[in-house]
Write a protein that holds these residues in place. Structure first.
Motif, short mmCIF file in Angstrom:
data_model
loop_
_atom_site.label_atom_id
_atom_site.label_comp_id
_atom_site.label_asym_id
_atom_site.label_seq_id
_atom_site.Cartn_x
_atom_site.Cartn_y
_atom_site.Cartn_z
N ILE A 1 37.03 -55.62 -43.55
CA ILE A 1 38.69 -55.69 -43.67
C ILE A 1 39.17 -54.38 -44.33
CG2 ILE A 1 40.27 -57.03 -44.71
CD1 ILE A 1 39.09 -58.23 -42.34
N GLY A 2 38.49 -53.94 -45.37
CA GLY A 2 39.11 -52.80 -46.21
C GLY A 2 38.98 -51.55 -45.28
N ALA A 3 38.37 -51.37 -44.38
CA ALA A 3 38.39 -50.41 -43.51
C ALA A 3 39.51 -50.01 -42.72
CB ALA A 3 37.18 -50.42 -42.69
N GLN A 4 40.48 -51.17 -42.70
CA GLN A 4 41.38 -50.81 -42.00
C GLN A 4 42.71 -50.19 -42.41
OE1 GLN A 4 42.40 -55.16 -39.56
NE2 GLN A 4 42.00 -55.39 -41.88
N LYS A 5 42.36 -49.96 -43.61
CA LYS A 5 43.32 -48.90 -44.67
C LYS A 5 43.60 -47.65 -43.75
CE LYS A 5 42.27 -51.03 -48.93
NZ LYS A 5 41.79 -50.92 -50.22
N SER A 6 42.48 -47.08 -43.35
CA SER A 6 42.58 -45.88 -42.62
C SER A 6 43.03 -45.90 -41.28
CB SER A 6 40.99 -45.31 -42.36
OG SER A 6 40.20 -46.02 -41.63
N LEU B 1 45.11 -53.49 -32.13
CA LEU B 1 44.67 -54.83 -32.31
C LEU B 1 43.44 -54.65 -33.26
CD1 LEU B 1 45.62 -55.00 -29.24
CD2 LEU B 1 45.43 -57.16 -29.64
N SER B 2 43.15 -54.93 -34.38
CA SER B 2 41.91 -54.78 -35.39
C SER B 2 41.19 -56.16 -35.18
CB SER B 2 42.15 -54.46 -36.61
OG SER B 2 41.00 -54.59 -37.23
N THR B 3 39.93 -56.05 -34.76
CA THR B 3 39.09 -57.48 -34.98
C THR B 3 37.75 -57.08 -35.68
OG1 THR B 3 37.73 -56.92 -32.83
CG2 THR B 3 40.03 -57.80 -32.51
N VAL B 4 37.89 -56.30 -36.92
CA VAL B 4 36.80 -55.99 -37.62
C VAL B 4 36.33 -56.97 -38.24
CG1 VAL B 4 37.52 -53.30 -37.82
CG2 VAL B 4 38.17 -55.23 -39.50
N THR B 5 35.12 -57.33 -38.62
CA THR B 5 34.37 -58.25 -39.27
C THR B 5 34.68 -58.22 -40.61
OG1 THR B 5 32.52 -57.05 -39.72
CG2 THR B 5 32.42 -58.36 -37.58
N GLY B 6 34.71 -59.60 -41.28
CA GLY B 6 35.03 -59.82 -42.72
C GLY B 6 34.64 -58.77 -43.85
N HIS B 7 33.33 -58.17 -43.95
CA HIS B 7 33.32 -57.18 -44.80
C HIS B 7 33.61 -55.77 -44.36
CE1 HIS B 7 30.24 -56.39 -41.17
NE2 HIS B 7 30.11 -54.97 -41.70
N VAL C 1 48.09 -55.57 -34.90
CA VAL C 1 47.70 -56.78 -35.24
C VAL C 1 46.56 -56.93 -35.91
CG1 VAL C 1 47.05 -58.89 -33.84
CG2 VAL C 1 48.64 -57.40 -32.79
N PRO C 2 46.63 -57.07 -37.30
CA PRO C 2 45.36 -56.79 -38.17
C PRO C 2 44.23 -57.98 -37.76
CG PRO C 2 47.20 -57.76 -39.35
CD PRO C 2 47.74 -57.60 -38.07
N SER C 3 43.30 -57.82 -38.30
CA SER C 3 42.10 -58.91 -38.51
C SER C 3 42.27 -60.14 -39.28
CB SER C 3 40.61 -58.13 -38.57
OG SER C 3 39.67 -58.96 -38.16
N VAL D 1 41.94 -51.53 -29.31
CA VAL D 1 41.17 -52.26 -29.99
C VAL D 1 40.19 -51.87 -30.84
CG1 VAL D 1 39.63 -54.68 -29.46
CG2 VAL D 1 41.48 -54.00 -27.97
N ILE D 2 40.03 -52.23 -31.88
CA ILE D 2 39.04 -51.70 -32.95
C ILE D 2 38.06 -52.93 -33.18
CG2 ILE D 2 38.57 -50.80 -35.25
CD1 ILE D 2 41.81 -50.04 -33.63
N GLY D 3 36.89 -52.93 -32.85
CA GLY D 3 35.95 -53.91 -33.15
C GLY D 3 35.46 -54.56 -31.60
N ALA D 4 34.50 -54.45 -31.17
CA ALA D 4 34.02 -55.07 -29.91
C ALA D 4 33.01 -56.22 -30.15
CB ALA D 4 33.51 -53.98 -28.94
N GLY D 5 33.22 -57.06 -31.03
CA GLY D 5 32.42 -58.12 -31.26
C GLY D 5 32.72 -59.12 -30.39
N ALA D 6 32.21 -60.42 -30.74
CA ALA D 6 32.73 -61.92 -30.05
C ALA D 6 33.97 -61.66 -29.65
CB ALA D 6 32.22 -62.86 -30.67
N LEU D 7 35.08 -61.63 -30.58
CA LEU D 7 36.37 -61.76 -30.26
C LEU D 7 37.19 -60.46 -29.45
CD1 LEU D 7 39.32 -63.17 -30.40
CD2 LEU D 7 39.44 -62.51 -32.48
N GLY D 8 36.77 -59.09 -30.47
CA GLY D 8 37.29 -58.01 -29.63
C GLY D 8 37.03 -57.81 -28.13
#
Length: 284
Positions: free
Chosen positions: A82-87, A74-80, A101-103, A9-16
């Motif tokens: 999103i582009g970081a998912q390219k790497s 599973l990516s749960t990165v925040t809206g700002h 599973v993209p954000s 899981v990438i991103g450990a915010g509310a959903l992650g």
């Protein structure tokens, strides 16, 4: 039966963090990737592993995926971000990830070429070009049920602020239901039913105009939402009022889908589950 055994899981915010907790609750191998210095991983549940890595470094991320024999990212990165998912896509390709599973977790984005959500559609297209199977999940109305007051309820006037007519259908889903659904389908369905699919779930269907009665307060129609982050809230509220608030909405046909593309069409994949309502989540 699912063939996926290990998850990242990438991103450990509310959903992650909620998804990680759901994996850990079932004693499933899950590793959380976080940037050095991130404080969002301070309270990881027992059983979840942490990998501190620069997520923009594809080679380093791929090494983590390989070390933990990850099957699903599973990516749960925040809206700002999103582009970081390219790497992450590059890393997933190098590590032979079976499913990405993209954000998404927001308004339907397939076919979107402009606007604040279009970049999510671009990520899905990049996954397709890279030959990585993708699962897109639409679950909410721009906000999870827990965050409805943040968008609609004015902290000072205690009124529901509505941009537009307030009659467009809104799909609302609680965080634990989203996480539970994600973990359920990834661990019970065969890969053929997950790869390059779009799932649309919906905890409760409502309209902005219904929120006043639910929260026992007055409704006020505005052209702009005032206060902190009012510009962002206004953009989101405007798009939701255009129809995008429903997980069954199609930007291509500008209409609600039916059958397998209806707003709650994927709910059947979690038979017997009780989806939390707005009243239940907020104690109304």
């Amino acid at each position: 039966m699912s063939s996926y055994k290990s998850f990242a899981v990438i991103g450990a915010g509310a959903l992650g963090s909620t998804i990680v907790a759901a994996f850990a609750a079932q004693n499933l191998p899950v590793v959380v990737l976080a940037r050095p210095g991130s404080k969002s991983t301070d309270k990881l549940p027992a059983g979840a592993k942490l990998a501190t890595v620069d997520t923009s470094d594809a080679a380093a991320v791929a090494a983590v995926f390989k070390e933990h024999t990850v099957d699903v990212v599973l990516s749960t990165v925040t809206g700002h971000a999103i582009g970081a998912q390219k790497s992450l896509i590059e890393a997933a390709k190098a590590a032979n990830i079976k499913l990405f599973v993209p954000s998404e977790y927001a308004v339907p984005t397939e076919g979107l070429n402009e606007g604040i959500w279009a970049e999510k559609n671009q990520i899905a297209e990049q996954l397709k070009s890279a030959g990585i199977p993708c699962l897109r999940i639409y679950v909410r109305n721009g906000l999870f049920i827990e965050y409805i007051p943040w968008l609609f309820l004015n902290a000072e006037t205690k009124k529901i602020h509505i941009v537009g007519k307030g009659e467009a259908p809104l799909s609302t889903t609680a965080l634990p239901d989203v996480a539970g659904f994600v973990v359920h389908v990834l661990t019970t369905l065969p890969s053929a039913e997950l790869e390059n699919k779009i799932f649309r779930i919906e905890g409760e269907r409502t309209k902005a105009n219904d929120l006043g009665a639910l929260f026992k307060t007055a409704v006020e129609y505005v052209t702009e939402i005032p206060g902190e982050m009012g510009d962002i809230k206004t953009i989101v509220a405007t798009e939701l009022d255009s129809g995008l608030g429903s997980t069954g909405w199609s930007v291509v046909t500008q209409s609600e889908g039916t059958g397998d593309v209806a707003a709650s069409s994927a709910n059947k994949l979690w038979p017997g589950h009780h989806w939390k309502t707005i009243k239940e989540v907020h104690g109304l």
